[in-house]
Design a protein around this motif. Structure first.
Motif, PDB file in Angstrom:
ATOM      1  N   CYS A 132      39.074  38.759  32.425  1.00 45.31           N
ATOM      2  CA  CYS A 132      37.861  37.947  32.565  1.00 45.31           C
ATOM      3  C   CYS A 132      36.647  38.647  31.966  1.00 45.31           C
ATOM      4  O   CYS A 132      35.802  38.011  31.315  1.00 45.31           O
ATOM      5  N   LYS A 133      36.557  39.956  32.157  1.00 43.45           N
ATOM      6  CA  LYS A 133      35.433  40.711  31.599  1.00 43.45           C
ATOM      7  C   LYS A 133      35.434  40.632  30.079  1.00 43.45           C
ATOM      8  O   LYS A 133      34.376  40.489  29.456  1.00 43.45           O
ATOM      9  N   ARG A 134      36.609  40.705  29.484  1.00 42.60           N
ATOM     10  CA  ARG A 134      36.708  40.680  28.014  1.00 42.60           C
ATOM     11  C   ARG A 134      36.423  39.303  27.440  1.00 42.60           C
ATOM     12  O   ARG A 134      36.020  39.192  26.274  1.00 42.60           O
ATOM     13  N   HIS A 135      36.647  38.254  28.231  1.00 43.64           N
ATOM     14  CA  HIS A 135      36.524  36.900  27.710  1.00 43.64           C
ATOM     15  C   HIS A 135      35.372  36.118  28.354  1.00 43.64           C
ATOM     16  O   HIS A 135      35.334  34.891  28.277  1.00 43.64           O
ATOM     17  N   PHE A 136      34.452  36.839  28.978  1.00 49.11           N
ATOM     18  CA  PHE A 136      33.231  36.240  29.525  1.00 49.11           C
ATOM     19  C   PHE A 136      33.524  35.115  30.528  1.00 49.11           C
ATOM     20  O   PHE A 136      32.900  34.057  30.527  1.00 49.11           O
ATOM     21  N   ILE A 137      34.504  35.368  31.371  1.00 44.35           N
ATOM     22  CA  ILE A 137      34.857  34.446  32.451  1.00 44.35           C
ATOM     23  C   ILE A 137      34.392  35.062  33.764  1.00 44.35           C
ATOM     24  O   ILE A 137      34.573  36.265  33.995  1.00 44.35           O
ATOM     25  N   THR A 138      33.790  34.267  34.618  1.00 45.15           N
ATOM     26  CA  THR A 138      33.317  34.780  35.904  1.00 45.15           C
ATOM     27  C   THR A 138      34.494  35.051  36.831  1.00 45.15           C
ATOM     28  O   THR A 138      35.319  34.167  37.069  1.00 45.15           O
ATOM     29  N   HIS A 139      34.565  36.269  37.313  1.00 38.28           N
ATOM     30  CA  HIS A 139      35.633  36.650  38.232  1.00 38.28           C
ATOM     31  C   HIS A 139      35.033  36.966  39.598  1.00 38.28           C
ATOM     32  O   HIS A 139      34.075  37.733  39.705  1.00 38.28           O
ATOM     33  N   VAL A 140      35.584  36.359  40.645  1.00 33.49           N
ATOM     34  CA  VAL A 140      35.068  36.549  42.004  1.00 33.49           C
ATOM     35  C   VAL A 140      36.003  37.464  42.785  1.00 33.49           C
ATOM     36  O   VAL A 140      37.177  37.130  42.994  1.00 33.49           O
ATOM     37  N   GLN A 141      35.488  38.612  43.190  1.00 31.71           N
ATOM     38  CA  GLN A 141      36.274  39.552  43.979  1.00 31.71           C
ATOM     39  C   GLN A 141      36.196  39.176  45.464  1.00 31.71           C
ATOM     40  O   GLN A 141      35.200  38.615  45.929  1.00 31.71           O
ATOM     41  N   HIS A 142      37.261  39.498  46.188  1.00 33.11           N
ATOM     42  CA  HIS A 142      37.268  39.283  47.637  1.00 33.11           C
ATOM     43  C   HIS A 142      37.698  40.582  48.328  1.00 33.11           C
ATOM     44  O   HIS A 142      38.550  40.583  49.212  1.00 33.11           O
ATOM     45  N   CYS A 189      37.179  32.342  38.106  1.00 36.23           N
ATOM     46  CA  CYS A 189      38.505  32.698  38.619  1.00 36.23           C
ATOM     47  C   CYS A 189      38.340  33.538  39.877  1.00 36.23           C
ATOM     48  O   CYS A 189      37.669  34.579  39.865  1.00 36.23           O
ATOM     49  N   SER A 190      38.957  33.092  40.956  1.00 33.75           N
ATOM     50  CA  SER A 190      38.846  33.771  42.239  1.00 33.75           C
ATOM     51  C   SER A 190      40.058  34.658  42.501  1.00 33.75           C
ATOM     52  O   SER A 190      41.184  34.313  42.162  1.00 33.75           O
ATOM     53  N   ASP A 191      39.820  35.817  43.114  1.00 40.10           N
ATOM     54  CA  ASP A 191      40.896  36.721  43.496  1.00 40.10           C
ATOM     55  C   ASP A 191      41.961  36.026  44.334  1.00 40.10           C
ATOM     56  O   ASP A 191      41.664  35.125  45.122  1.00 40.10           O
ATOM     57  N   ILE A 192      43.213  36.443  44.198  1.00 42.06           N
ATOM     58  CA  ILE A 192      44.251  36.102  45.161  1.00 42.06           C
ATOM     59  C   ILE A 192      43.991  36.954  46.405  1.00 42.06           C
ATOM     60  O   ILE A 192      43.572  38.106  46.303  1.00 42.06           O
ATOM     61  N   ILE A 193      44.227  36.402  47.578  1.00 44.53           N
ATOM     62  CA  ILE A 193      43.993  37.179  48.789  1.00 44.53           C
ATOM     63  C   ILE A 193      45.234  37.216  49.678  1.00 44.53           C
ATOM     64  O   ILE A 193      46.042  36.287  49.678  1.00 44.53           O
ATOM     65  N   CYS A 194      45.363  38.304  50.423  1.00 45.26           N
ATOM     66  CA  CYS A 194      46.375  38.421  51.475  1.00 45.26           C
ATOM     67  C   CYS A 194      45.993  39.621  52.322  1.00 45.26           C
ATOM     68  O   CYS A 194      45.197  40.469  51.911  1.00 45.26           O
ATOM     69  N   LYS A 195      46.539  39.698  53.522  1.00 47.20           N
ATOM     70  CA  LYS A 195      46.243  40.824  54.405  1.00 47.20           C
ATOM     71  C   LYS A 195      46.823  42.121  53.842  1.00 47.20           C
ATOM     72  O   LYS A 195      47.892  42.111  53.237  1.00 47.20           O
ATOM     73  N   PRO A 196      46.144  43.247  54.081  1.00 46.91           N
ATOM     74  CA  PRO A 196      46.685  44.542  53.635  1.00 46.91           C
ATOM     75  C   PRO A 196      48.061  44.842  54.215  1.00 46.91           C
ATOM     76  O   PRO A 196      48.839  45.581  53.607  1.00 46.91           O
ATOM     77  N   SER A 197      48.372  44.273  55.365  1.00 48.03           N
ATOM     78  CA  SER A 197      49.670  44.519  55.989  1.00 48.03           C
ATOM     79  C   SER A 197      50.805  43.729  55.339  1.00 48.03           C
ATOM     80  O   SER A 197      51.981  43.976  55.605  1.00 48.03           O
ATOM     81  N   SER A 198      50.456  42.796  54.475  1.00 52.06           N
ATOM     82  CA  SER A 198      51.472  41.980  53.825  1.00 52.06           C
ATOM     83  C   SER A 198      52.314  42.814  52.873  1.00 52.06           C
ATOM     84  O   SER A 198      51.825  43.730  52.205  1.00 52.06           O
ATOM     85  N   LEU A 199      53.584  42.474  52.783  1.00 52.80           N
ATOM     86  CA  LEU A 199      54.507  43.158  51.886  1.00 52.80           C
ATOM     87  C   LEU A 199      54.086  43.005  50.424  1.00 52.80           C
ATOM     88  O   LEU A 199      54.445  43.805  49.572  1.00 52.80           O
TER      89      LEU A 199
END
Length: 212
Positions: free
Chosen positions: A184-194, A158-168
């Motif tokens: 994801c940590k609790r259910h052993f799913i790989t989580h990708v931070q951005h 599962c990949s992070d949702i992304i947007c600019k810091p300036s976004s509302l």
């Protein structure tokens, strides 16, 4: 002009909602000359920047369950940027502009699927369309659980949702990502931070897409 309208889209909630309400329709600017054409084009580009109307074509179960396919990408236009030819194993991308679309696609994965890896990224459109961070996170977690059930031998990413810091919507995006990461940590799913994308506007080519 495009940058000005994009800033307005991110900062003015009433303007953003009115523009999103036109999805699937035609925008007309009643002036003659270049801007009679150019201005509607700019508005449509901003409106549809993350995958266009939420009414997308139905799933293609034949592709999902093709025995030659072992890597499945389920998500919006962020995942669409991935060159599937770079995978040594068969890979297919299924466009999903909302977490509800992903749920529909998952229902077409059968027990004979040969999937080894499933990568998901979605949720920004749901936030843009008015869902709360809690609703979006809950729907994402439900989809991840269903993927684990249907693909017990596949690695779920599962990949992070992304947007600019300036976004509302930046705070909402961070809230969803934190909630989903803990799940994801609790259910052993790989989580990708951005975090690099979320904190560095220079890594983004617009409000919702990385430069590469």
């Amino acid at each position: 002009m495009e940058e000005i309208q994009m800033c307005k889209f991110n900062q003015d909630t009433a303007f953003r909602q009115k523009l999103l309400d036109t999805r699937g329709g035609t925008i007309v600017h009643p002036v003659s000359g270049e801007w009679g054409v150019r201005f509607p084009e700019i508005l449509c580009k901003i409106r549809d920047i993350d995958g266009g109307p939420t009414d997308v074509p139905g799933p293609a179960p034949g592709q999902i369950n093709n025995p030659q396919v072992s890597v499945l990408l389920l998500g919006d236009s962020v995942l669409k940027q991935i060159d599937t030819n770079r995978f040594t194993r068969g890979c297919t991308y299924q466009q999903c502009t909302s977490v509800h679309d992903i749920s529909n696609q998952i229902q077409h994965i059968d027990s004979e699927s040969k999937l080894q890896v499933v990568i998901t990224n979605c949720g920004i459109n749901d936030l843009r369309n008015g869902e709360t961070p809690q609703q979006v996170a809950s729907e994402i977690k439900t989809n991840l659980s269903e993927l684990q059930r249907r693909c017990p031998n596949a690695k779920i990413i599962c990949s992070d949702i992304i947007c600019k810091p300036s976004s509302l919507m930046f705070d909402d995006v961070m809230s969803v990502n934190q909630d989903v990461e803990e799940f994801c940590k609790r259910h052993f799913i790989t989580h990708v931070q951005h975090t690099n994308l979320l904190r560095n506007p220079g890594e983004m080519r617009d409000n919702y897409h990385p430069t590469e």
